[in-house]
Enzyme design. Sequence first.
Site, mmCIF file in Angstrom:
data_model
loop_
_atom_site.group_PDB
_atom_site.id
_atom_site.type_symbol
_atom_site.label_atom_id
_atom_site.label_comp_id
_atom_site.label_asym_id
_atom_site.label_seq_id
_atom_site.Cartn_x
_atom_site.Cartn_y
_atom_site.Cartn_z
ATOM 1 C CB SER A 27 -0.928 0.141 1.264
ATOM 2 O OG SER A 27 -1.822 -1.021 1.142
ATOM 3 N NE ARG A 31 -2.649 4.958 -0.067
ATOM 4 C CZ ARG A 31 -3.309 3.694 -0.230
ATOM 5 N NH1 ARG A 31 -2.571 2.639 -0.495
ATOM 6 N NH2 ARG A 31 -4.562 3.509 0.016
ATOM 7 C CB SER A 168 -12.901 0.170 -2.821
ATOM 8 O OG SER A 168 -11.408 0.335 -2.710
ATOM 9 C CB SER A 197 -9.776 0.278 4.118
ATOM 10 O OG SER A 197 -10.270 -0.958 3.765
ATOM 11 C CD GLU A 312 -4.908 -4.584 4.074
ATOM 12 O OE1 GLU A 312 -3.761 -4.322 4.494
ATOM 13 O OE2 GLU A 312 -5.489 -3.811 3.261
ATOM 14 N NE ARG A 343 -9.229 -10.831 -0.224
ATOM 15 C CZ ARG A 343 -8.522 -9.880 -0.146
ATOM 16 N NH1 ARG A 343 -8.620 -8.737 0.802
ATOM 17 N NH2 ARG A 343 -7.398 -9.908 -0.752
#
EC number: 2.5.1.19
Length: 423
Positions: A27, A31, A168, A197, A312, A343
Amino acid sequence: MGTQQGWPAPRAEGPVEGRVTVPGSKSISNRALILAAISDGPSTLSGLLAARDTSLMRSALVALGVGITEQDGLVTVTPGSLKGPASVDCGLAGTVMRFVPPVAALADGEVAFDGDEYARERPMDVILGALRTLGVRIEDHGTGRMPYSVSGAGSVRGGKVTLDASGSSQFVSALLLAGARYDEGVDLRHDGKPVPSQPHLDMSVGMLRERGVHVDDSEPNRWVVAPGPIRALDSAIEPDLSNAAPFLAAAVITGGSVTVTGWPSATTQPGDHLREIFTRFGAEVSLSGGDLTVRGTGRIQGVDLDLGEVGELSPVLAAVAALADGPSYLRGIAHLRNHETDRLAALETELNALGGDVNQTDDGLEIRPKPLHSGLFGTYHDHRMAHAAAVLGLVVAGLEIENIATTAKTMPEFPDLWSALVG
């Protein structure tokens, strides 16, 4: 998932003991690559993850005209004149398929996006619609999915946009990361169920501020990024704490002790929540001098967890819960139905195929522990499903993992690290 042979999951003969160093955060790596590519000068990144998702990001940025060189483990990113025509392979990387289009909009020319077969099923209409609102031309043949193309005009007007990012947090991060380079910046508002998140949003905002970008997030569900330069910054990438989950889980379920090195004292990574979560499962957790140690106590308690901010982690936590001494409830993770795979359905299917008792709820899973038996655990091209299977394999005899190579998405060395730890 068929009759093909899988990777025999290593079985623990006793308590698992050891020290593990996990590679850099995916992540943060992706970025940092995006921000370096559109900053005001060259940046050098150390500890950058070398895995499929970061390789796809590097290739995408190079295709747009960014210079990326590597020497002695240091990656130098030199911004260039962004231009098409270019083609971007997103693979199955959400950060590539969502973070690169807002950057491609700054290019001069057409940029075509496509990816793996399942990537074509992942919804993209939220980010594409937002870019259209901000003045970007996009052709997706009305599907809201890949393949699509972004026709860049060399600049983006920017301004106000409202979107529903309940699917998301990457939809928000994508626009924040590029927004400072838009003529009017971006004034982004979320309208819908809570954005999942939150740590990943904090990560995006924090990395922008480190590079001199003004971001106002004082109002709930609103982010205002002022237009201006993004300062070049040499930076070191933290280890991927979410990828530490299976190694730490090994201690919890075998009554062992596992230490992960280089654990930051302060971080925006969702994986930092593992410290609290494994304590809830009944383990002993300590952080000292950059070493995080988890000790199993011989008991795994059932848990009731809201994982909305740290979805996650769910596959590995579901595996631990399946071995607990009472039922567990994992909540706040409806958005996982649109991850690398669905998932929730995948976990329900695979755990139940081994003799488990798992049911989907509206926003998560109910897991009632039952004795598990051997079988082939399907991974659905999802690295975290493979991690979950490896955890189960420590105590379930004869478990095989279908397509262990899918772990290369974020940790190519996983099979070797895992085998070395289990010994």
